[in-house]
Design a protein around this motif. Structure first.
Motif, PDB file in Angstrom:
ATOM      1  N   ASP A 152       1.048  -0.846   0.010  1.00 29.05           N
ATOM      2  CA  ASP A 152      -0.271   0.319   0.255  1.00 29.05           C
ATOM      3  C   ASP A 152       0.846   1.111   0.129  1.00 29.05           C
ATOM      4  N   PRO A 153       0.698   2.265  -1.112  1.00 26.14           N
ATOM      5  CA  PRO A 153       1.260   3.271  -0.533  1.00 26.14           C
ATOM      6  C   PRO A 153       1.280   4.375   0.324  1.00 26.14           C
ATOM      7  N   THR A 154       0.561   3.757   1.379  1.00 27.27           N
ATOM      8  CA  THR A 154       0.725   4.381   3.029  1.00 27.27           C
ATOM      9  C   THR A 154       1.342   4.113   3.382  1.00 27.27           C
ATOM     10  N   ILE A 155       2.409   4.240   4.335  1.00 23.79           N
ATOM     11  CA  ILE A 155       3.186   3.351   4.270  1.00 23.79           C
ATOM     12  C   ILE A 155       2.858   2.836   5.767  1.00 23.79           C
ATOM     13  N   ALA A 156       1.500   3.515   6.678  1.00 22.15           N
ATOM     14  CA  ALA A 156       1.576   3.080   7.694  1.00 22.15           C
ATOM     15  C   ALA A 156       0.038   1.750   7.493  1.00 22.15           C
ATOM     16  N   ASN A 157      -0.460   1.294   6.383  1.00 16.41           N
ATOM     17  CA  ASN A 157      -0.903   0.594   5.909  1.00 16.41           C
ATOM     18  C   ASN A 157      -0.555  -1.229   5.336  1.00 16.41           C
ATOM     19  N   GLY A 158      -1.208  -2.179   5.769  1.00 16.06           N
ATOM     20  CA  GLY A 158      -0.248  -3.303   5.468  1.00 16.06           C
ATOM     21  C   GLY A 158      -0.951  -4.182   4.518  1.00 16.06           C
ATOM     22  N   ASP A 159      -1.601  -3.790   3.637  1.00 10.90           N
ATOM     23  CA  ASP A 159      -2.692  -5.136   2.852  1.00 10.90           C
ATOM     24  C   ASP A 159      -1.653  -4.254   1.125  1.00 10.90           C
ATOM     25  N   PRO A 160      -1.646  -5.377   0.673  1.00  5.70           N
ATOM     26  CA  PRO A 160      -1.048  -5.463  -0.239  1.00  5.70           C
ATOM     27  C   PRO A 160      -2.694  -4.746  -1.254  1.00  5.70           C
ATOM     28  N   VAL A 161      -1.917  -4.231  -2.591  1.00  8.63           N
ATOM     29  CA  VAL A 161      -2.881  -3.634  -3.403  1.00  8.63           C
ATOM     30  C   VAL A 161      -2.273  -4.613  -5.165  1.00  8.63           C
ATOM     31  N   TRP A 162      -2.837  -5.789  -5.343  1.00  9.27           N
ATOM     32  CA  TRP A 162      -2.568  -5.941  -7.099  1.00  9.27           C
ATOM     33  C   TRP A 162      -3.171  -5.591  -7.879  1.00  9.27           C
ATOM     34  N   ARG A 163      -2.096  -5.282  -8.566  1.00  5.05           N
ATOM     35  CA  ARG A 163      -2.633  -4.996 -10.113  1.00  5.05           C
ATOM     36  C   ARG A 163      -2.492  -5.548 -11.352  1.00  5.05           C
ATOM     37  N   ALA A 164      -2.645  -5.594 -12.881  1.00  7.07           N
ATOM     38  CA  ALA A 164      -3.234  -6.394 -13.565  1.00  7.07           C
ATOM     39  C   ALA A 164      -2.372  -5.206 -14.492  1.00  7.07           C
ATOM     40  N   ILE A 165      -1.182  -6.242 -15.175  1.00  7.79           N
ATOM     41  CA  ILE A 165      -1.225  -5.680 -16.123  1.00  7.79           C
ATOM     42  C   ILE A 165      -1.351  -6.719 -17.313  1.00  7.79           C
ATOM     43  N   THR A 166      -2.318  -5.620 -18.391  1.00  5.31           N
ATOM     44  CA  THR A 166      -3.439  -6.466 -19.647  1.00  5.31           C
ATOM     45  C   THR A 166      -2.889  -5.908 -21.021  1.00  5.31           C
ATOM     46  N   ALA A 167      -1.706  -5.290 -21.254  1.00  6.89           N
ATOM     47  CA  ALA A 167      -1.100  -4.711 -22.310  1.00  6.89           C
ATOM     48  C   ALA A 167       0.435  -5.156 -22.731  1.00  6.89           C
ATOM     49  N   ALA A 168       0.978  -4.683 -23.800  1.00 11.85           N
ATOM     50  CA  ALA A 168       2.364  -4.741 -24.050  1.00 11.85           C
ATOM     51  C   ALA A 168       3.111  -4.171 -22.758  1.00 11.85           C
ATOM     52  N   ILE A 169       4.127  -4.079 -22.590  1.00 14.81           N
ATOM     53  CA  ILE A 169       4.954  -2.946 -21.326  1.00 14.81           C
ATOM     54  C   ILE A 169       6.431  -3.549 -21.648  1.00 14.81           C
ATOM     55  N   THR A 170       7.225  -2.900 -21.609  1.00 14.86           N
ATOM     56  CA  THR A 170       8.650  -2.276 -21.432  1.00 14.86           C
ATOM     57  C   THR A 170       9.117  -1.058 -21.176  1.00 14.86           C
ATOM     58  N   VAL A 171      10.913  -1.018 -21.465  1.00 12.03           N
ATOM     59  CA  VAL A 171      11.608  -0.250 -20.640  1.00 12.03           C
ATOM     60  C   VAL A 171      12.753  -0.591 -21.399  1.00 12.03           C
ATOM     61  N   ASP A 172      13.269   0.244 -21.898  1.00 15.79           N
ATOM     62  CA  ASP A 172      14.116   0.675 -22.502  1.00 15.79           C
ATOM     63  C   ASP A 172      15.499   2.120 -21.977  1.00 15.79           C
ATOM     64  N   THR A 173      16.698   1.425 -22.919  1.00  9.64           N
ATOM     65  CA  THR A 173      17.826   2.530 -21.861  1.00  9.64           C
ATOM     66  C   THR A 173      17.501   3.992 -22.662  1.00  9.64           C
ATOM     67  N   ASN A 174      16.839   4.271 -24.101  1.00 11.84           N
ATOM     68  CA  ASN A 174      16.818   5.184 -24.702  1.00 11.84           C
ATOM     69  C   ASN A 174      17.745   5.892 -25.433  1.00 11.84           C
ATOM     70  N   ALA A 175      18.475   5.998 -24.911  1.00 13.37           N
ATOM     71  CA  ALA A 175      20.208   6.432 -26.224  1.00 13.37           C
ATOM     72  C   ALA A 175      21.108   6.055 -25.466  1.00 13.37           C
ATOM     73  N   VAL A 176      22.924   6.326 -25.974  1.00 15.64           N
ATOM     74  CA  VAL A 176      23.823   5.532 -25.619  1.00 15.64           C
ATOM     75  C   VAL A 176      24.077   6.718 -24.678  1.00 15.64           C
ATOM     76  N   GLY A 177      24.733   6.002 -23.875  1.00 18.01           N
ATOM     77  CA  GLY A 177      25.532   6.510 -22.803  1.00 18.01           C
ATOM     78  C   GLY A 177      24.793   6.763 -21.259  1.00 18.01           C
ATOM     79  N   ALA A 178      23.725   6.016 -21.595  1.00 13.58           N
ATOM     80  CA  ALA A 178      23.244   5.361 -19.974  1.00 13.58           C
ATOM     81  C   ALA A 178      23.576   4.599 -19.336  1.00 13.58           C
ATOM     82  N   THR A 179      24.537   5.105 -18.538  1.00 14.77           N
ATOM     83  CA  THR A 179      25.079   3.783 -17.504  1.00 14.77           C
ATOM     84  C   THR A 179      24.873   3.438 -16.232  1.00 14.77           C
ATOM     85  N   LEU A 180      23.639   3.980 -16.075  1.00 13.92           N
ATOM     86  CA  LEU A 180      22.919   3.349 -14.609  1.00 13.92           C
ATOM     87  C   LEU A 180      24.038   3.454 -13.869  1.00 13.92           C
ATOM     88  N   GLY A 181      25.724   4.210 -13.662  1.00 11.07           N
ATOM     89  CA  GLY A 181      26.844   4.731 -12.790  1.00 11.07           C
ATOM     90  C   GLY A 181      27.752   3.534 -13.218  1.00 11.07           C
TER      91      GLY A 181
END
Length: 440
Positions: A152-181
């Motif tokens: 739960d995004p409220t830190i004081a709460n202790g319940d799980p919040v379930w989410r469903a992903i029902t469409a294509a989803i990605t993440v990419d590094t976007n550009a040369v130079g994205a080293t992340l350290g």
């Protein structure tokens, strides 16, 4: 999508469009009496003589209607043309992998690992793309959902919040130079996480180590807290920072879940230029080591002293221990302790030094491949003897999974016969060497 018990109704609607529901079939309940709320997306079945269909649809209380999205049917998996004498009911569906497609809002599970998750990674034009798939390798959909529990995004709460992903989803590094350290040719791990941004799922990548080949810090990854992310650009060069899809930043104080670890076991020739895919992908699982966790801990002690006389070369002591890291991307936290004794009354000006050495390489002053500061002891001309306790703790990047030996070595700066340095020079002195492999 939701499931409800004993909901089964008649429908007089003909054709392939939205159904208007009639009355409950004898022995069953209407959708409303079974608990279906206006706007609920439910899993349904239709029985119309020799024709049948299953799918998902949205229930609308006003007009008592149910939309139709077919999943399987006796009409070559297309919508059946209803006769007007059909029965409509709520039912669980079998996914392509054989599992049930459950209700997605509150499945009967705790704060569990993601369900029906596969992670694919690919590279093109030196950009890394990470995609989520169902277990069957296909994009998520209403009939192939990926389910993820978040805190739960409220830190004081202790319940799980379930989410469903029902469409294509990605993440990419976007550009040369994205080293992340990360640094050139240094092995590293990228951690794939999903953020719950008020019901919208956003993927991000994260890297734990600051300093590359000469690490100075390892940050942790705690799903019990909330965090934020910034969008990928070529300026994505910081460790311990969440980077999400370009143009898709995550608002502050959002819950996240770890989905997988992407290992580059040999690093990249040029950091931030993703010329190859990860060498290993590890899905999140119970007991999985997270950044900062200890993967293995080895320890040794010795009471056997070592003396070097009239020499400026390094001499190995009996404080030595080997470790074989489980991943080339992991670090070794090395700690040693003991005493140094300058044992000659006439050895004025002698400087006794102690080093921590990895393999055959002498390591000094935190320079390249240095994993230990020397401890210096200088004895004045009138001092008979001097003993000092020594200790040091160093974070090292051995960059290997092979057995690697760490040794405490000593030397002195006086080449005259009177120059003398002893590791553990007094009775009851104990030297120790402690090696811990740290997950990154």
């Amino acid at each position: 999508m939701k499931l409800y018990n004993l909901a089964r109704m008649t429908s007089a609607t003909a054709g392939t469009g939205t159904l208007t529901l009639g009355v409950a079939v004898s022995g069953y309940l209407t959708f409303a009496l079974a608990g279906v709320a206006d706007g609920d997306v439910v899993l349904y079945g239709i029985k119309d003589g020799a024709s049948s269909e299953v799918g998902w649809g949205t229930y609308t209380a006003s007009g008592t209607t149910l939309s139709r999205n077919v999943y399987k049917s006796t009409n070559s998996n297309a919508l059946i043309s209803c006769s007007g004498s059909q029965e409509v009911y709520i039912t669980a569906l079998g996914a392509d992998g054989g599992d049930l497609i459950p209700g997605t809002s509150n499945p009967m599970r705790g704060f569990d690992t993601p369900i029906n998750l596969r992670v694919n990674a690919s590279v093109a034009s030196n950009i890394l793309t990470v995609a989520l798939k169902g277990n069957n390798g296909n994009d998520p959909s209403n009939t192939n959902p990926i389910l993820i529990p978040f805190r739960d995004p409220t830190i004081a709460n202790g319940d799980p919040v379930w989410r469903a992903i029902t469409a294509a989803i990605t993440v990419d590094t976007n550009a040369v130079g994205a080293t992340l350290g990360t640094a050139n040719t240094v092995p590293f791990n990228l951690w794939l996480v999903a953020f719950d941004d008020a019901g919208t799922i956003k993927l991000a990548l994260w890297q734990s180590v600051t300093g590359g080949a000469t690490p100075t810090a390892v940050d942790g990854l705690d799903e019990g807290n909330v965090d934020t992310s910034v969008a990928f650009t070529s300026g994505a060069t910081s460790a311990a920072t969440f980077y999400s899809q370009n143009g898709v930043a995550v608002a502050s104080s959002k819950a996240f879940r770890v989905l997988a670890r992407l290992e580059y076991g040999s690093g990249l020739t040029t950091a931030g230029t993703y010329a190859s895919a990860p060498t290993r992908i590890v899905l999140a699982h119970p007991g999985m080591k997270r950044p900062g966790d200890v993967c293995q801990s080895l320890h040794m002690t010795t009471t056997s002293g070592t003396t070097v006389t009239a020499s400026t070369t390094l001499t190995s002591t009996n404080a030595t221990k080997a470790i074989a890291p489980t991943s080339a991307a992991n670090l070794v936290l090395a700690t040693y302790s003991g005493t140094l004794l300058n044992g000659s009354a006439s050895a004025g000006g002698t400087i006794s030094k102690c080093f921590l050495v990895r393999g055959s390489t002498t390591l000094t002053s935190q320079k390249s491949n240095d994993i230990g500061n020397s401890i210096a002891l200088q004895v004045g001309a009138t001092t008979a003897t001097a003993t000092v306790p020594i200790s040091d703790t160093v974070l090292d990047a051995p960059q290997t999974t092979a057995s690697t030996t760490y040794t405490v070595k000593i030397q002195n700066s006086n080449s005259a016969a009177s120059g003398q340095t002893t590791f553990l020079g007094n009775t009851n002195d104990v030297g120790s060497l402690h090696l811990r492999e740290i997950q990154t």
